[in-house]
Design an enzyme around this catalytic site. Structure first.
Site, PDB file in Angstrom:
ATOM      1  N   TYR A   1      -3.837  16.834  11.422  1.00 13.78           N
ATOM      2  CA  TYR A   1      -4.239  17.460  12.690  1.00 13.78           C
ATOM      3  C   TYR A   1      -5.723  17.391  13.048  1.00 13.78           C
ATOM      4  O   TYR A   1      -6.090  17.737  14.166  1.00 13.78           O
ATOM      5  CB  TYR A   1      -3.764  18.917  12.712  1.00 13.78           C
TER       6      TYR A   1
ATOM      7  N   PHE B   1       4.007  30.236  10.250  1.00 13.95           N
ATOM      8  CA  PHE B   1       4.974  30.091  11.333  1.00 13.95           C
ATOM      9  C   PHE B   1       5.263  28.631  11.589  1.00 13.95           C
ATOM     10  O   PHE B   1       4.568  27.772  11.067  1.00 13.95           O
ATOM     11  CB  PHE B   1       4.455  30.766  12.619  1.00 13.95           C
TER      12      PHE B   1
END
Ligand SMILES: CC(C)(COP(=O)(O)OP(=O)(O)OC[C@H]1O[C@@H](n2cnc3c(N)ncnc32)[C@H](O)[C@@H]1OP(=O)(O)O)[C@@H](O)C(=O)NCCC(=O)NCCS
Length: 405
Positions: free
Chosen positions: A122, A405
């Protein structure tokens, strides 16, 4: 190859979840699909389709994240990222990451954040390693506390179902001091504890700590059984431990470390400044290992910088490089003098020159500008700018996002 990227409809959710699991080399059972159905926001759930087949997935949750200074800032919680092995390395994920960030910008979310399956994915999209998370593996036999510790509170064991409202309440108080902690309602709390694979079948135990009849801490754990030659060698896997007072914190750790038939206690998402290190008589035995935790992206640089508080007053001109979100590219004057910080475009000469992922790494106060500079990730263009920047961005608690998450 004709590919289409779009959000999914309700009836496509199961195929979408299965496509995501396939990217991870797994399959989804009905329970997993039901779990995703609970939290998926369909207008933020993107699929890449090759004809009728979903080959890529990526989504965001509408979260609010604690930032230094105490504000809860709208944040795109990026999740469900996967591209099937048949379609990897053709730019599908890059295209979906772009769509998610453009959508976050349209929704005026200054931040995006995620947990990454692997470190190198990322950074290229402007995410910086903003929190470090600690894993621990402590042999129970070496878990004595320092002599000054005195147990006081009362711990009760509860089933997960009984404890959920208490978890939500205690977590809401405990997260107040933690930059990086996302807000969790009951739905997301249940989601966070869902679990994967073999471990999913093991029961949860919840130890709730109370002082004067009020819950002020909890520990959530499972026990993995191993009895080599009939000798108990079980592992207590700590999923979460939150406390609103130092006493509750210490009592809960003592409880967890005293459960019978356990050989060692493990946890994988603890804060980088875990106070247990200072409670143990033999801190070396904690075997605390740090790795990347939450990756943060400044979707809107000036809005993100204005949203947080600053530990010291000061003014800095930042030259930010952002090729993936060009609306952020340029120079900004950050002025943290009064009650609220101001951040405006400028053409003054820069004090610091840095890529947006380096700024994101420093944003929550967990990574010092000096350390990024030593790593060659920041150019210090004016004397004293790094020192001032570090004083401004400093926080008392290390940032931590306790729930993946
Ligand atoms: C990670 C994943 C989503 C990447 O999807 P993808 O469509 O192949 O990615 P892209 O083609 O857009 O790749 C963009 C760049 O990232 C790089 N990259 C992608 N995945 C990478 C990885 N796991 N490690 C290192 N680099 C990676 C590519 O090499 C490419 O670099 P380049 O532009 O220099 O050629 C996909 O490999 C996947 O689903 N992996 C398994 C599940 C997973 O880990 N998901 C992420 C959950 S956080």
């Amino acid at each position: 190859m004709d590919l289409e990227i779009r959000t999914i409809a309700e009836h496509e959710l199961e195929a979408w979840v299965r496509a995501n699991e396939a990217a991870f080399g797994a399959d989804a059972d009905p329970d997993d699909v039901a779990r995703e159905r609970e939290v998926t926001e369909l207008d933020r759930a993107f699929a890449t389709l090759d004809g009728e087949e979903i080959v890529g997935t990526a989504a965001a949750y509408s979260f609010r994240m604690r930032v230094p200074g105490g504000a809860d800032v709208p944040t795109a919680g990026v999740t469900m990222v996967g591209v099937k092995p048949s379609h990897r390395r053709r730019g599908i994920n890059t295209a979906m990451m772009r769509r998610l960030l453009e959508q976050a910008r349209e929704r005026r979310e200054p931040l995006a954040a995620l947990f990454s399956s692997e470190g190198p994915i990322y950074g290229r999209f402007g995410y910086g390693m903003a929190t470090l998370q600690g894993s621990i593996d402590l042999e129970r036999a070496y878990a004595a506390f320092v002599p000054s510790y005195r147990p006081t509170g009362r711990v009760r064991l509860r089933s997960f179902e009984e404890a959920v409202p208490t978890l939500v309440e205690v977590y809401a108080h405990a997260r107040v001091e933690r930059p990086g902690a996302i807000e969790l309602d009951e739905r997301h709390m249940r989601y966070a504890f869902h679990g994967h694979g073999e471990e999913k079948r093991l029961p949860f135990f919840v130890a709730v700590h109370g002082t004067d009849g009020r819950p002020d801490g909890y520990a959530v754990y499972k026990v993995k059984h191993e009895w080599p030659k009939g000798i108990p060698g079980n592992e207590l896997m700590l999923y979460d431990l939150q406390a609103t007072t130092p006493q509750a914190y210490a009592d809960l750790w003592r409880f967890v470390l005293d459960v019978d038939l356990i050989r060692h206690v493990t946890a994988w998402d603890r804060p980088a400044d875990e106070p247990l290190l200072h409670l143990l008589a033999d801190p070396r035995r904690l075997r605390l290992t740090l790795r990347d935790g939450l990756w943060v992206r400044l979707v809107d640089v000036p809005a993100a910088l204005e949203a947080r508080g600053y530990a010291a007053a000061g003014r800095l001109v930042l030259e930010v490089r952002d090729a993936f979100c060009p609306w952020n590219d340029g120079r900004f004057a950050l002025d943290a003098g009064g009650d609220a910080a101001r951040c405006l475009r400028t053409d003054e000469p820069p004090d610091l020159v840095l890529a947006v992922d380096a700024l994101a790494a420093a944003y929550l106060g967990g990574v010092r500008l000096h350390d990024l500079w030593r790593a060659g990730r920041i150019e210090a263009a004016a004397p004293g700018a790094l020192e001032l920047g570090d004083r401004m961005l400093a926080t008392t608690a290390a940032p931590w996002c306790p729930m993946a998450f």
